[in-house]
Scaffold this motif. Structure first.
Motif, short mmCIF file in Angstrom:
data_model
loop_
_atom_site.label_atom_id
_atom_site.label_comp_id
_atom_site.label_asym_id
_atom_site.label_seq_id
_atom_site.Cartn_x
_atom_site.Cartn_y
_atom_site.Cartn_z
N ALA A 1 0.00 -11.27 -10.97
CA ALA A 1 -0.05 -11.41 -9.51
C ALA A 1 -0.12 -10.06 -8.82
CB ALA A 1 1.18 -12.19 -9.03
N LEU A 2 0.68 -9.10 -9.29
CA LEU A 2 0.70 -7.78 -8.66
C LEU A 2 -0.55 -6.99 -8.98
CD1 LEU A 2 4.47 -6.86 -9.15
CD2 LEU A 2 3.34 -7.84 -7.15
N LEU A 3 -1.07 -7.13 -10.18
CA LEU A 3 -2.34 -6.47 -10.50
C LEU A 3 -3.47 -7.02 -9.64
CD1 LEU A 3 -2.19 -6.21 -14.41
CD2 LEU A 3 -1.93 -4.37 -12.73
N PHE A 4 -3.46 -8.34 -9.40
CA PHE A 4 -4.47 -8.93 -8.52
C PHE A 4 -4.34 -8.36 -7.11
CE2 PHE A 4 -6.05 -12.01 -5.50
CZ PHE A 4 -7.28 -12.37 -6.03
N LEU A 5 -3.11 -8.24 -6.64
CA LEU A 5 -2.87 -7.71 -5.29
C LEU A 5 -3.46 -6.31 -5.15
CD1 LEU A 5 -1.42 -7.60 -2.50
CD2 LEU A 5 0.59 -6.75 -3.73
N TYR A 6 -3.13 -5.44 -6.09
CA TYR A 6 -3.58 -4.05 -5.96
C TYR A 6 -5.07 -3.90 -6.29
CZ TYR A 6 1.06 -2.20 -5.10
OH TYR A 6 2.26 -1.90 -4.52
N ARG A 7 -5.54 -4.58 -7.32
CA ARG A 7 -6.93 -4.39 -7.74
C ARG A 7 -7.91 -5.11 -6.83
NH1 ARG A 7 -6.63 -6.87 -12.45
NH2 ARG A 7 -7.35 -8.81 -11.52
N ASP A 8 -7.62 -6.38 -6.48
CA ASP A 8 -8.61 -7.20 -5.79
C ASP A 8 -8.41 -7.28 -4.28
OD1 ASP A 8 -10.26 -8.69 -8.03
OD2 ASP A 8 -8.20 -8.64 -8.72
N VAL A 9 -7.21 -6.99 -3.81
CA VAL A 9 -6.96 -7.08 -2.36
C VAL A 9 -6.88 -5.70 -1.73
CG1 VAL A 9 -5.40 -7.96 -0.57
CG2 VAL A 9 -5.76 -9.29 -2.66
N LEU A 10 -6.08 -4.80 -2.32
CA LEU A 10 -5.89 -3.46 -1.75
C LEU A 10 -6.86 -2.44 -2.32
CD1 LEU A 10 -1.98 -3.34 -1.75
CD2 LEU A 10 -3.51 -4.01 0.11
N ASP A 11 -7.60 -2.82 -3.37
CA ASP A 11 -8.58 -1.93 -4.00
C ASP A 11 -7.90 -0.64 -4.47
OD1 ASP A 11 -11.05 -1.27 -4.97
OD2 ASP A 11 -11.72 -0.30 -3.11
N ILE A 12 -6.76 -0.79 -5.11
CA ILE A 12 -6.01 0.34 -5.67
C ILE A 12 -5.86 0.11 -7.16
CG2 ILE A 12 -3.78 1.54 -5.71
CD1 ILE A 12 -3.43 0.78 -2.77
N GLN A 13 -6.26 1.08 -7.97
CA GLN A 13 -6.14 0.98 -9.41
C GLN A 13 -4.81 1.59 -9.84
OE1 GLN A 13 -8.21 -0.69 -11.41
NE2 GLN A 13 -9.44 -1.21 -9.61
N ALA B 1 5.36 2.89 -9.74
CA ALA B 1 6.81 3.04 -9.94
C ALA B 1 7.54 1.80 -9.45
CB ALA B 1 7.32 4.29 -9.23
N GLU B 2 7.17 1.31 -8.28
CA GLU B 2 7.84 0.13 -7.73
C GLU B 2 7.51 -1.13 -8.53
OE1 GLU B 2 7.84 3.19 -4.61
OE2 GLU B 2 6.27 2.37 -5.92
N VAL B 3 6.26 -1.23 -8.97
CA VAL B 3 5.87 -2.37 -9.78
C VAL B 3 6.62 -2.37 -11.10
CG1 VAL B 3 3.96 -3.47 -11.02
CG2 VAL B 3 3.59 -2.57 -8.72
N GLU B 4 6.71 -1.20 -11.75
CA GLU B 4 7.44 -1.08 -13.01
C GLU B 4 8.91 -1.45 -12.84
OE1 GLU B 4 6.76 2.92 -14.17
OE2 GLU B 4 4.73 2.56 -14.93
N ARG B 5 9.50 -0.96 -11.76
CA ARG B 5 10.91 -1.24 -11.50
C ARG B 5 11.14 -2.73 -11.27
NH1 ARG B 5 11.65 2.89 -8.55
NH2 ARG B 5 11.20 1.93 -6.53
N PHE B 6 10.24 -3.35 -10.53
CA PHE B 6 10.36 -4.78 -10.23
C PHE B 6 10.24 -5.62 -11.50
CE2 PHE B 6 8.16 -8.80 -9.04
CZ PHE B 6 9.17 -9.37 -8.27
N LEU B 7 9.24 -5.32 -12.33
CA LEU B 7 9.02 -6.09 -13.55
C LEU B 7 10.13 -5.86 -14.57
CD1 LEU B 7 5.17 -5.58 -13.97
CD2 LEU B 7 6.34 -7.63 -13.16
N THR B 8 10.64 -4.62 -14.62
CA THR B 8 11.74 -4.33 -15.54
C THR B 8 12.99 -5.09 -15.12
OG1 THR B 8 10.86 -2.14 -16.05
CG2 THR B 8 13.20 -2.50 -16.48
N ARG C 1 0.82 -1.21 0.00
CA ARG C 1 0.00 0.00 0.00
C ARG C 1 0.85 1.26 0.00
NH1 ARG C 1 -5.28 0.57 0.87
NH2 ARG C 1 -5.54 -1.49 1.80
N ASP C 2 2.08 1.14 0.52
CA ASP C 2 3.00 2.28 0.55
C ASP C 2 3.81 2.39 -0.73
OD1 ASP C 2 2.12 2.76 3.15
OD2 ASP C 2 3.67 1.46 4.01
#
Length: 335
Positions: A90-102, A64-71, A59-60
């Motif tokens: 996996a990360l999209l599921f985490l943010y979209r379905d668990v943290l409710d962050i788009q 940017a962090e997702v892009e850096r990790f995948l790159t 959540r913090d």
């Protein structure tokens, strides 16, 4: 509620323990009926993402962090396109379905290139040699994979009720994309498969006599039909030799034949048969489709048997037809 920790430690709010983030991820995945293997893969990628950022809570972090990790996976880890896409999912599921962050569209991610590969296909003589090097249930599983085009786990999870000997038909339940389909039951396997089902019936009756006998049922079927989990029809065709405790429910059940055990048997058989090509369960599926095309069957029929969503996926097997190098006569061979 869930904790802001990676995993494993529960914080207590009043008298109720709070779920860790990864426990909440698992709960959401099961709520949406994702497969156990997808659950394991997604949780693994989320854990790896958290650890790569010094255990900061997702959540913090953000795009940017997702892009850096995948790159980093593509550039430094040199992973395949499929592996990178799985991590992204996996990360999209985490943010979209668990943290409710788009997350905004991640244009800056360096995407691993997906190479165009032709499937490995065994010649008919190699198939015969491979099957001759197998025996018992590993032979039967391999024969079914080649004879029906099923994926390995579709075969191992086959239930007795879904084998129709009279119509020489097999119903594949909840295949890729959670879709059902029909495929052919080879007539040459009717007797061997009947003996395997008889073995499963004997084990099932023994389990019932010992106070067990239930099998895992998908989704809410166990609640909707309480008696179904103890019926013979729901038992696995390829029943495991021993009963095991279900890691999720804690119930002792008889599961199906191990995919790892079959893969080991297939690897050993390849060596004994003297086959130099890599051989996996999926190679048998590729060979099924290729040999049907060679025999003149319609590509749409093969698409339905394989369970492909798009015929374009099936068209990769057209490399076996008289096109390209195989349709050209070398000038060296001219009279």
């Amino acid at each position: 509620m869930y904790t802001r920790k990676d995993a494993g430690v529960n914080e207590v709010q009043g008298d109720r323990p709070r779920r860790t983030l990864l426990q909440e991820v698992r709960r959401r995945l099961r709520l949406k009926h994702y497969s156990r293997r997808t659950e394991q893969a997604y949780v693994g990628w989320i854990r790896r993402f958290i650890r790569a950022h010094n255990r900061r809570h997702p959540r913090d972090m953000g795009a940017a962090e997702v892009e850096r990790f995948l790159t980093a996976l593509a550039v430094e880890g040199n992973v395949s396109a499929g592996t990178q896409n799985q991590a992204l999912s996996a990360l999209l599921f985490l943010y979209r379905d668990v943290l409710d962050i788009q997350l905004p569209w991640m244009d800056n991610v360096v995407r691993a290139k997906r190479p165009k590969r032709l499937p490995v296909v065994l010649a008919r003589a190699e198939i015969r040699a491979l099957l001759a090097a197998l025996d018992g249930r590993s032979w039967l599983v391999a024969s079914l994979l080649y004879g029906t085009g099923m994926r390995l786990m579709e075969c191992l999870r086959l239930r007795i009720k879904d084998v129709d000997f009279a119509r020489t038909d097999i119903i594949v339940r909840a295949g890729k994309g959670n879709k059902d389909r029909h495929t052919v039951l080879p007539r040459s396997l009717v007797d061997p498969l009947g003996r395997e089902i008889e073995r499963a019936r004997i084990l099932h009756e023994k389990d019932l006599a010992d106070g067990f006998g239930s099998v895992w049922l998908p989704h809410a079927l166990a609640r909707k039909y309480p008696a179904a989990e103890r019926e013979l029809g729901w038992a696995y065709v390829f029943a495991a030799a021993k009963r095991l405790r279900d890691p999720h429910s804690g119930v002792v059940r008889r599961h199906h034949y191990s995919d790892a055990a079959f893969s080991r048997a297939l690897k050993s058989a390849r060596k004994r048969a003297g086959i130099v090509k890599p051989v996996s369960a999926h190679v048998l599926r590729h060979s099924f489709a290729t040999h049907l095309l060679e025999a003149g069957y319609d590509i749409r029929t093969i698409q339905e048997l394989l369970g492909h969503k798009d015929v374009a996926t099936t068209q990769i097997y057209t490399h076996v037809l008289n096109r390209g190098g195989r349709g050209v006569r070398s000038p060296l061979d001219r009279d």
